[in-house]
Design a protein around this motif. Structure first.
Motif, short mmCIF file in Angstrom:
data_model
loop_
_atom_site.label_atom_id
_atom_site.label_comp_id
_atom_site.label_asym_id
_atom_site.label_seq_id
_atom_site.Cartn_x
_atom_site.Cartn_y
_atom_site.Cartn_z
N LEU A 50 0.81 -1.21 0.00
CA LEU A 50 0.00 0.00 0.00
C LEU A 50 0.85 1.26 0.00
O LEU A 50 0.59 2.19 -0.75
CB LEU A 50 -0.89 0.01 1.24
CG LEU A 50 -2.38 -0.22 1.02
CD1 LEU A 50 -3.10 -0.27 2.35
CD2 LEU A 50 -2.97 0.88 0.16
N ALA A 76 -3.68 -7.56 2.70
CA ALA A 76 -3.57 -6.28 3.41
C ALA A 76 -4.56 -5.28 2.83
O ALA A 76 -5.24 -4.55 3.54
CB ALA A 76 -2.15 -5.75 3.31
N PHE A 105 -8.21 -5.96 3.80
CA PHE A 105 -8.58 -5.56 5.15
C PHE A 105 -8.10 -4.16 5.48
O PHE A 105 -8.15 -3.72 6.60
CB PHE A 105 -8.05 -6.56 6.17
CG PHE A 105 -8.83 -7.82 6.16
CD1 PHE A 105 -10.10 -7.86 6.67
CD2 PHE A 105 -8.30 -8.96 5.60
CE1 PHE A 105 -10.84 -9.02 6.65
CE2 PHE A 105 -9.03 -10.13 5.57
CZ PHE A 105 -10.30 -10.17 6.09
N LEU A 142 -5.25 -3.04 5.82
CA LEU A 142 -4.33 -3.13 6.96
C LEU A 142 -3.21 -2.10 6.88
O LEU A 142 -2.39 -2.01 7.76
CB LEU A 142 -3.74 -4.52 7.06
CG LEU A 142 -4.76 -5.62 7.37
CD1 LEU A 142 -4.07 -6.96 7.46
CD2 LEU A 142 -5.46 -5.31 8.68
N GLY A 143 -3.17 -1.38 5.78
CA GLY A 143 -2.17 -0.32 5.71
C GLY A 143 -2.65 0.87 6.50
O GLY A 143 -3.69 0.84 7.15
N GLY A 144 -1.87 1.90 6.46
CA GLY A 144 -2.32 3.13 7.07
C GLY A 144 -2.40 3.08 8.58
O GLY A 144 -3.11 3.86 9.21
N GLY A 145 -1.68 2.15 9.16
CA GLY A 145 -1.55 2.20 10.60
C GLY A 145 -2.68 1.54 11.35
O GLY A 145 -3.56 2.20 11.87
N GLY A 146 -2.62 0.25 11.38
CA GLY A 146 -3.54 -0.42 12.27
C GLY A 146 -4.80 -0.91 11.60
O GLY A 146 -4.99 -0.78 10.40
N LEU A 147 -5.62 -1.47 12.41
CA LEU A 147 -6.86 -2.06 11.94
C LEU A 147 -7.87 -0.95 11.80
O LEU A 147 -8.42 -0.47 12.78
CB LEU A 147 -7.32 -3.10 12.94
CG LEU A 147 -6.31 -4.21 13.18
CD1 LEU A 147 -6.68 -4.99 14.42
CD2 LEU A 147 -6.24 -5.10 11.97
N ALA A 148 -8.13 -0.58 10.59
CA ALA A 148 -9.00 0.55 10.38
C ALA A 148 -10.45 0.11 10.30
O ALA A 148 -10.81 -0.68 9.44
CB ALA A 148 -8.62 1.27 9.10
N PRO A 149 -11.27 0.59 11.19
CA PRO A 149 -12.69 0.25 11.13
C PRO A 149 -13.40 1.08 10.07
O PRO A 149 -14.58 0.96 9.87
CB PRO A 149 -13.20 0.61 12.52
CG PRO A 149 -12.26 1.62 13.03
CD PRO A 149 -10.96 1.49 12.28
N VAL A 175 -1.57 -13.58 8.47
CA VAL A 175 -1.02 -12.40 9.14
C VAL A 175 0.20 -12.81 9.97
O VAL A 175 1.25 -12.17 9.91
CB VAL A 175 -2.08 -11.74 10.04
CG1 VAL A 175 -1.43 -10.76 11.01
CG2 VAL A 175 -3.12 -11.02 9.19
#
Lengths: 196, 196, 196, 196
Positions: free
Chosen positions: A27, A100, A103, A105-112, A155
């Motif tokens: 990403l 990634a 989900f 999963l980029g951009g710092g953490g688990l983004a809801p 993961v």
DNA sequence: TATGAATGAGTATTCATTCAT
DNA sequence: TATGAATGAATACTCATTCAT
């Protein structure tokens, strides 16, 4: 005005560049500028074809899910639930960046937050469709569990945490699937057995 | 000379700011500047307390793993393998960003790079230690599978993908654990049974 | 209050660290923080011994000029003007960073500002003293020319520009000096001849 | 579409700002931010016109060397070797910071690192070309010596060290050049004489 | 349909120096 | 005599996005 198919060809050209960058550098490597450079355009030019960077990601993800769907269907045809689940696992093992992306999963953490403004619904439907064979063959619960296990193992595998346990992610996935039909009193197993 | 506990208090103050930012915005939201701003310091001031941004991350993660360890041990004491696994699940369900931090899921995708200059070994050991009760009670394989399943379910849960399947992540986790001891021919089950 | 000689020892300790850093990494490597770290002090502590970073540089330069003086005097004793000039050349060839310091060639360009507030006078006198043997033996003009030539050759040598011309800096310096006494109608040559 | 000459005008505007800053404060004063501020742009805007800070330096240096070349050629046409050498001296006496730039004397001391990624070769060639008339008229050795002497004198002059000796840098340069043809047994002198 | 040009906010880290203790 | 703590300014460069042309 350019003909619509010519237009579509350019879109695809840009998306191909995005996919390639994505596979190579994830990403964060696939910045809008990088995609533009790779596809021979100016960053500003991409905004004619896509409203935002996120929209490009969404498109790449849509394509990824389409390929996933084909893979899972192929696996199901060959080996039923087990084949479908392993196809899913293998697909993401081969293209970890797409996991990634799926989900976010980029951009710092688990983004809801998903993929921004309302892009999610379509992609969610596509994900659901990709897993349809598994749900049909193994039931909602077994399918979801297998999916979640695959995600977790991948993961752990990609972040090299699995090595801590001295186990192979794929072997664990296989053993999970092998165990399933052997449990007589379990409703999920019954469903799987019936589907065979 | 400043009193050492006053010193430690400031460190903790900064770490608290970092943790809060993590929880709110993930790894990428917790930039050094942001942590500094939130804790009422100049960016440069943080360098007196921590040698680098990564060191702050490492500290937060270390603390997170310590709390996880306590939680898992508590769960194991109460309910054996099942209790430990559920404690793990619940811990990360309550602090999802710490899961992301634990896997260093920032920076665009699933990064195998860890935390830079040799900070990883210690943290990996801490993670292994946190899962020790599970490995002792259920064996390496069952522990790893349960961990992976928890990770996968939590990722799906945090990204709202689990809703697509109409299931609850925790319910799935529970049913996975409930199923375990009921399998007679399985070596993992025997281990779990023996430990009870 | 510490005894003055103890004080002086600490000063020397700091200066030694500064010199070492200086020789290793030049002006930019010898930051106040680096000097402090190397000498086992806090940056703030250095301000007790020296009023500023520049003052440390000045002290190092003073020491450098003292060693240069000794070298030039030695050369003059051995071989007159030629020996003195070559000693000068060799000294700075061996310690190029000290040449940079002497001319304050750090900090971006040729600084006409010297070393800050009034530190210059003493250092200028020291420089003059270092060159005294050359001036005595060869006259003001020949001494200045030899000095300037050495400086120019060394600058070209250190910046690798001399390679463009396929010549050796020292060989050029030597040939310049060799040529000097052979010119009969030149007043500088007479002076040099007389001094032999 | 912006007209190319307008484009070039902006580039030149930025370069002019860079040159002015160089002249005023040397390499270290001409930071990217400073150049941007002086030319009325955002730092980021400069990256449209130049790929990096070093590229700006290279451009300024390239221009400086071009003007130097013209000056040296003019001097050679007027007065042969002597004219060329004096033109060189006068050029850098009038633009001392360009001498510093030419030797990349920034960044703490005499840096042999040049200008980064392969920009050096072209600039070295340009420097060599600028001195070509001197090399042709006086031979490699006399040209190099005159260049080195000029450099040394200018460094001493700019740092006000020359005053210590009570001499004028230019007068010394002139007397060096005046002496040259008067030496009969010297091959360099023969070459100079022949070229006349 | 695409470009050149520009923006403003963002990144981590280093610097010399100051000051209360 | 020395420290811990802090500051404010500085470094080069990248980002997604916008807009007039």
């Amino acid at each position: 005005m350019t003909r619509p198919d010519k237009n579509a060809a350019k879109r695809d050209h840009i998306l191909a560049a995005a996919k390639a960058l994505f596979a190579e550098a994830g990403l964060e490597g696939a910045s809008l500028r990088a995609i533009a450079a790779r596809s021979g355009y100016t960053p500003a030019a991409l905004y004619f074809h896509f409203p935002s960077r996120e929209a490009i990601y969404a498109e790449v993800l849509r394509d990824s899910l389409a390929r996933l769907t084909a893979a899972v269907e192929g696996g199901a045809a060959r080996e039923g639930f087990r084949g479908a689940a392993l196809a899913l696992f293998d697909f993401y093992a081969a293209h970890p960046q797409e996991l990634a992306l799926g989900f976010y999963l980029g951009g710092g953490g688990l983004a809801p937050r998903g993929l921004g403004q309302g892009l999610d619904p379509g992609l969610n439907a596509a994900l659901l469709a990709a897993l349809a064979p598994m749900r049909a063959l193994g039931g909602q619960e077994a399918a979801t569990e297998a999916f979640a296990l695959a995600v977790g193992l991948l993961v752990m595998s990609e972040t090299r945490r699995i090595r801590l346990f001295g186990l192979s992610a794929r072997a664990l996935m296989e053993s999970h699937l092998a165990r399933l039909p052997q449990r007589p009193g379990c409703c999920a197993c019954r469903a799987i057995g019936a589907a065979r």
